[in-house]
Design a protein around this motif. Structure first.
Motif, PDB file in Angstrom:
ATOM      1  N   SER A  46       0.913  -1.206   0.084  1.00 50.69           N
ATOM      2  CA  SER A  46       0.020   0.168  -0.247  1.00 50.69           C
ATOM      3  C   SER A  46       0.875   1.214  -0.101  1.00 50.69           C
ATOM      4  CB  SER A  46      -1.059   0.002   1.248  1.00 50.69           C
ATOM      5  OG  SER A  46      -1.723   1.176   1.300  1.00 50.69           O
ATOM      6  N   SER A  47       1.789   1.307   0.747  1.00 53.19           N
ATOM      7  CA  SER A  47       2.802   2.300   0.914  1.00 53.19           C
ATOM      8  C   SER A  47       3.283   2.656  -0.463  1.00 53.19           C
ATOM      9  CB  SER A  47       3.756   2.183   1.989  1.00 53.19           C
ATOM     10  OG  SER A  47       4.574   3.355   1.839  1.00 53.19           O
ATOM     11  N   LEU A  48       4.176   1.368  -1.071  1.00 51.24           N
ATOM     12  CA  LEU A  48       4.974   1.285  -2.392  1.00 51.24           C
ATOM     13  C   LEU A  48       4.119   1.933  -3.611  1.00 51.24           C
ATOM     14  CD1 LEU A  48       7.684   0.585  -3.288  1.00 51.24           C
ATOM     15  CD2 LEU A  48       6.595  -1.822  -3.960  1.00 51.24           C
ATOM     16  N   LEU A  49       2.863   1.439  -3.438  1.00 59.68           N
ATOM     17  CA  LEU A  49       2.129   1.744  -4.877  1.00 59.68           C
ATOM     18  C   LEU A  49       1.360   3.127  -4.464  1.00 59.68           C
ATOM     19  CD1 LEU A  49       0.496  -1.509  -5.506  1.00 59.68           C
ATOM     20  CD2 LEU A  49       2.371  -0.530  -6.570  1.00 59.68           C
ATOM     21  N   ARG A  50       1.372   3.738  -3.440  1.00 66.54           N
ATOM     22  CA  ARG A  50       0.971   5.079  -2.944  1.00 66.54           C
ATOM     23  C   ARG A  50      -0.757   4.931  -3.199  1.00 66.54           C
ATOM     24  NH1 ARG A  50       5.472   7.430  -1.901  1.00 66.54           N
ATOM     25  NH2 ARG A  50       6.989   7.337  -3.039  1.00 66.54           N
ATOM     26  N   ASP A  51      -1.261   4.262  -2.573  1.00 73.32           N
ATOM     27  CA  ASP A  51      -2.785   4.146  -2.872  1.00 73.32           C
ATOM     28  C   ASP A  51      -3.329   5.079  -1.919  1.00 73.32           C
ATOM     29  OD1 ASP A  51      -5.276   2.875  -3.283  1.00 73.32           O
ATOM     30  OD2 ASP A  51      -5.121   1.529  -1.624  1.00 73.32           O
ATOM     31  N   GLN A  52      -4.347   5.795  -2.878  1.00 73.38           N
ATOM     32  CA  GLN A  52      -4.798   7.317  -2.287  1.00 73.38           C
ATOM     33  C   GLN A  52      -6.130   6.708  -1.294  1.00 73.38           C
ATOM     34  OE1 GLN A  52      -6.320   8.928  -5.952  1.00 73.38           O
ATOM     35  NE2 GLN A  52      -8.354   8.806  -5.184  1.00 73.38           N
ATOM     36  N   TYR A  53      -6.461   5.658  -1.492  1.00 74.90           N
ATOM     37  CA  TYR A  53      -7.620   4.972  -0.414  1.00 74.90           C
ATOM     38  C   TYR A  53      -7.257   4.455   0.814  1.00 74.90           C
ATOM     39  CZ  TYR A  53     -10.559   6.482  -4.213  1.00 74.90           C
ATOM     40  OH  TYR A  53     -11.207   7.306  -5.101  1.00 74.90           O
TER      41      TYR A  53
ATOM     42  N   MET B  72      -6.145   1.206   1.103  1.00 74.21           N
ATOM     43  CA  MET B  72      -6.905  -0.005   1.082  1.00 74.21           C
ATOM     44  C   MET B  72      -5.977  -1.139   1.767  1.00 74.21           C
ATOM     45  SD  MET B  72      -9.727   0.503   0.032  1.00 74.21           S
ATOM     46  CE  MET B  72     -10.527  -1.167   0.358  1.00 74.21           C
ATOM     47  N   GLY B  73      -4.534  -0.963   1.908  1.00 73.49           N
ATOM     48  CA  GLY B  73      -3.723  -2.040   2.293  1.00 73.49           C
ATOM     49  C   GLY B  73      -3.949  -1.680   4.036  1.00 73.49           C
ATOM     50  N   GLN B  74      -3.912  -0.421   4.338  1.00 74.96           N
ATOM     51  CA  GLN B  74      -4.279  -0.326   5.685  1.00 74.96           C
ATOM     52  C   GLN B  74      -5.657  -0.824   6.253  1.00 74.96           C
ATOM     53  OE1 GLN B  74      -2.880   1.880   3.808  1.00 74.96           O
ATOM     54  NE2 GLN B  74      -0.853   2.269   4.870  1.00 74.96           N
ATOM     55  N   VAL B  75      -6.583  -0.560   5.534  1.00 74.12           N
ATOM     56  CA  VAL B  75      -7.926  -0.940   5.635  1.00 74.12           C
ATOM     57  C   VAL B  75      -8.147  -2.676   5.930  1.00 74.12           C
ATOM     58  CG1 VAL B  75     -10.544  -1.119   4.942  1.00 74.12           C
ATOM     59  CG2 VAL B  75      -9.199   0.957   4.633  1.00 74.12           C
ATOM     60  N   PHE B  76      -7.531  -3.213   4.988  1.00 76.99           N
ATOM     61  CA  PHE B  76      -7.541  -4.795   4.883  1.00 76.99           C
ATOM     62  C   PHE B  76      -6.534  -5.056   6.235  1.00 76.99           C
ATOM     63  CE2 PHE B  76      -8.332  -5.070   0.204  1.00 76.99           C
ATOM     64  CZ  PHE B  76      -9.596  -5.394   0.457  1.00 76.99           C
ATOM     65  N   THR B  77      -5.424  -4.502   6.463  1.00 74.10           N
ATOM     66  CA  THR B  77      -4.658  -4.898   7.787  1.00 74.10           C
ATOM     67  C   THR B  77      -5.619  -4.758   9.051  1.00 74.10           C
ATOM     68  OG1 THR B  77      -2.695  -4.071   6.623  1.00 74.10           O
ATOM     69  CG2 THR B  77      -2.721  -4.316   8.798  1.00 74.10           C
ATOM     70  N   ILE B  78      -6.487  -3.589   9.004  1.00 73.34           N
ATOM     71  CA  ILE B  78      -7.114  -3.619  10.280  1.00 73.34           C
ATOM     72  C   ILE B  78      -8.319  -4.624  10.262  1.00 73.34           C
ATOM     73  CG2 ILE B  78      -8.751  -1.942  11.301  1.00 73.34           C
ATOM     74  CD1 ILE B  78      -5.847  -1.048  11.541  1.00 73.34           C
ATOM     75  N   PHE B  79      -8.816  -4.983   9.165  1.00 71.62           N
ATOM     76  CA  PHE B  79      -9.776  -6.069   9.235  1.00 71.62           C
ATOM     77  C   PHE B  79      -9.112  -7.423   9.636  1.00 71.62           C
ATOM     78  CE2 PHE B  79     -12.007  -9.572   6.561  1.00 71.62           C
ATOM     79  CZ  PHE B  79     -12.870  -9.470   7.131  1.00 71.62           C
ATOM     80  N   LEU B  80      -8.022  -7.661   9.118  1.00 69.77           N
ATOM     81  CA  LEU B  80      -7.458  -8.778   9.271  1.00 69.77           C
ATOM     82  C   LEU B  80      -6.733  -8.832  10.777  1.00 69.77           C
ATOM     83  CD1 LEU B  80      -6.248 -11.335   7.731  1.00 69.77           C
ATOM     84  CD2 LEU B  80      -4.252 -10.210   7.477  1.00 69.77           C
TER      85      LEU B  80
END
Length: 136
Positions: free
Chosen positions: A49-56, A58-66
């Motif tokens: 998520s940090s590498l692809l500079r996702d504006q939303y 989503m990597g952090q959102v999935f991490t919280i869910f996981l």
């Protein structure tokens, strides 16, 4: 940011987790290894998520869910391990392969006597008490 460092750490965490799941016999150690697997996935999600500079984010959102799913899995898994230890006297996974009426430790259950003949054995032998386990 260089992605090689967190990805290498995640790969090492995942490898240690897989080794722990496959090689350990204790149920608590297997649960800890599963947590290592989930943490490696979390690290990968945040890294990409940090590498692809996702504006939303989503990597952090999935991490919280996981993390939420991992907390629920840990609570339920520890409850199952505690019940297994209370009933069998051990937390070894090999002893819990058979989960039927006859236990894996060579225990078989004696059925209760419905005619009340078991009342002479003691106060705990009534119809409401659990069947006793004896060895073969």
């Amino acid at each position: 940011m260089h992605a090689i460092y967190p990805l290498t750490l995640a790969a090492l965490l995942f490898a240690v987790g897989v080794y722990g799941v496959l090689a350990r016999r204790n149920a608590v150690a297997v649960l800890m290894a599963i947590e290592l697997l989930l943490n490696a996935v979390n690290l990968n999600l945040v890294t990409f998520s940090s590498l692809l500079r996702d504006q939303y984010g989503m990597g952090q959102v999935f991490t919280i869910f996981l993390i939420t799913v991992a907390a629920a899995e840990t609570g339920l898994g520890l409850a199952i391990v505690l019940l297994l230890y209370r009933n069998r006297g051990t937390a070894a996974i090999d002893d819990a392969r058979e989960l039927g009426e006859d236990g894996a430790l060579g225990m078989r259950r004696i059925p209760q006597q419905a005619d009340g003949a078991g009342a002479a054995r003691g106060a705990g032998a009534g119809p409401t008490s659990a069947p006793k386990a004896v060895t073969k």
